[in-house]
Design a protein around this motif. Structure first.
Motif, mmCIF file in Angstrom:
data_model
loop_
_atom_site.group_PDB
_atom_site.id
_atom_site.type_symbol
_atom_site.label_atom_id
_atom_site.label_comp_id
_atom_site.label_asym_id
_atom_site.label_seq_id
_atom_site.Cartn_x
_atom_site.Cartn_y
_atom_site.Cartn_z
ATOM 1 N N MET A 27 0.837 -1.202 0.000
ATOM 2 C CA MET A 27 0.000 0.000 0.000
ATOM 3 C C MET A 27 0.872 1.254 0.000
ATOM 4 N N ALA A 39 -6.588 4.161 1.808
ATOM 5 C CA ALA A 39 -5.872 3.640 2.975
ATOM 6 C C ALA A 39 -6.237 4.434 4.234
ATOM 7 N N CYS A 41 -7.323 3.743 7.112
ATOM 8 C CA CYS A 41 -6.919 3.291 8.452
ATOM 9 C C CYS A 41 -5.416 3.323 8.646
ATOM 10 N N GLY A 42 -4.699 3.698 7.600
ATOM 11 C CA GLY A 42 -3.250 3.834 7.738
ATOM 12 C C GLY A 42 -2.496 2.522 7.767
ATOM 13 N N GLY A 43 -3.127 1.461 7.335
ATOM 14 C CA GLY A 43 -2.425 0.180 7.257
ATOM 15 C C GLY A 43 -2.698 -0.764 8.404
ATOM 16 N N ALA A 45 -5.353 -2.802 8.610
ATOM 17 C CA ALA A 45 -6.278 -3.862 8.173
ATOM 18 C C ALA A 45 -7.684 -3.642 8.695
ATOM 19 N N LEU A 46 -8.107 -2.383 8.762
ATOM 20 C CA LEU A 46 -9.419 -2.053 9.312
ATOM 21 C C LEU A 46 -10.366 -1.401 8.310
ATOM 22 N N CYS A 47 -9.890 -1.041 7.118
ATOM 23 C CA CYS A 47 -10.759 -0.278 6.220
ATOM 24 C C CYS A 47 -10.978 -0.928 4.854
ATOM 25 N N ALA A 48 -10.039 -1.709 4.406
ATOM 26 C CA ALA A 48 -10.098 -2.384 3.097
ATOM 27 C C ALA A 48 -10.105 -1.425 1.918
ATOM 28 N N CYS A 50 -7.583 -0.316 0.668
ATOM 29 C CA CYS A 50 -6.310 -0.583 -0.020
ATOM 30 C C CYS A 50 -6.366 -1.924 -0.744
ATOM 31 N N LEU A 84 -5.345 -7.295 1.116
ATOM 32 C CA LEU A 84 -5.169 -5.913 1.551
ATOM 33 C C LEU A 84 -3.714 -5.551 1.296
ATOM 34 N N CYS A 86 -1.954 -3.252 2.322
ATOM 35 C CA CYS A 86 -1.198 -2.817 3.504
ATOM 36 C C CYS A 86 -0.649 -3.995 4.301
HETATM 37 S S1 FES Z 1 -5.055 0.698 4.666
HETATM 38 FE FE1 FES Z 1 -6.852 0.142 5.723
HETATM 39 S S2 FES Z 1 -6.988 -1.973 5.403
HETATM 40 FE FE2 FES Z 1 -5.191 -1.431 4.357
#
Ligand code: FES
Length: 103
Positions: A27, A39, A41-43, A45-48, A50, A84, A86
Motif C-alpha cells: 500500500m 488507505a 486506516c493507515g495500514g 487492516a481495518l478499512c479495506a 487498499c 489488503l 497494507c
Molecule cells: S489501509 Fe486500511 S486496510 Fe489497508
C-alpha cells in the motif's frame, strides 16, 4: 531491485521497481507511486480501502493473517484473489507478481 506489475483499470501493465531491503508494505509503495488508494486506516487492516487483486503470483506471497481474512470476508467485492495491500510486505516474494487495484 524487486519488480512487479500493476494492472491499470484499462488493462495496461505498469512496471514498478523498488529496492530490496526497504521496509514498506505494498500500500505504501502504491501510494508513493501516485496510485489512488485511500488507505484510511493507515495500514491497520481495518478499512479495506487498499484492497488489490493478485492476478499473478498470489501463491508466492505470505498467507493472509486472521485480521486480514476477517476484513476481506466483510467485503462483498472480495474474492480468492483479493488481498489488503497494507498487509503485503514488499520483499522478493513480490517479484513478477501482477496486482490490480480494486475499485
Ligand atoms: S489501509 Fe486500511 S486496510 Fe489497508
Amino acid at each position: 531491485m524487486i519488480n512487479f506489475i500493476v494492472e491499470s483499470h484499462d488493462g495496461q501493465h505498469i512496471p514498478i521497481s523498488v529496492p530490496e531491503g526497504i521496509s514498506l508494505n505494498l500500500m505504501e509503495v502504491l501510494k508513493a507511486s501516485d496510485y489512488d488508494i485511500l488507505a484510511t486506516c493507515g495500514g491497520m487492516a481495518l478499512c479495506a480501502t487498499c484492497m488489490v487483486q493478485v492476478l499473478k503470483g498470489g501463491q508466492q506471497l505470505a498467507s493472509a493473517l486472521d485480521q486480514e481474512l476477517d476484513m476481506l470476508d466483510r467485503m462483498p467485492a472480495s474474492d480468492d484473489k483479493s488481498r489488503l495491500s497494507c498487509q503485503i510486505a514488499v520483499n522478493e516474494q513480490l517479484e513478477g507478481c501482477v496486482f490490480k487495484i480494486a475499485g
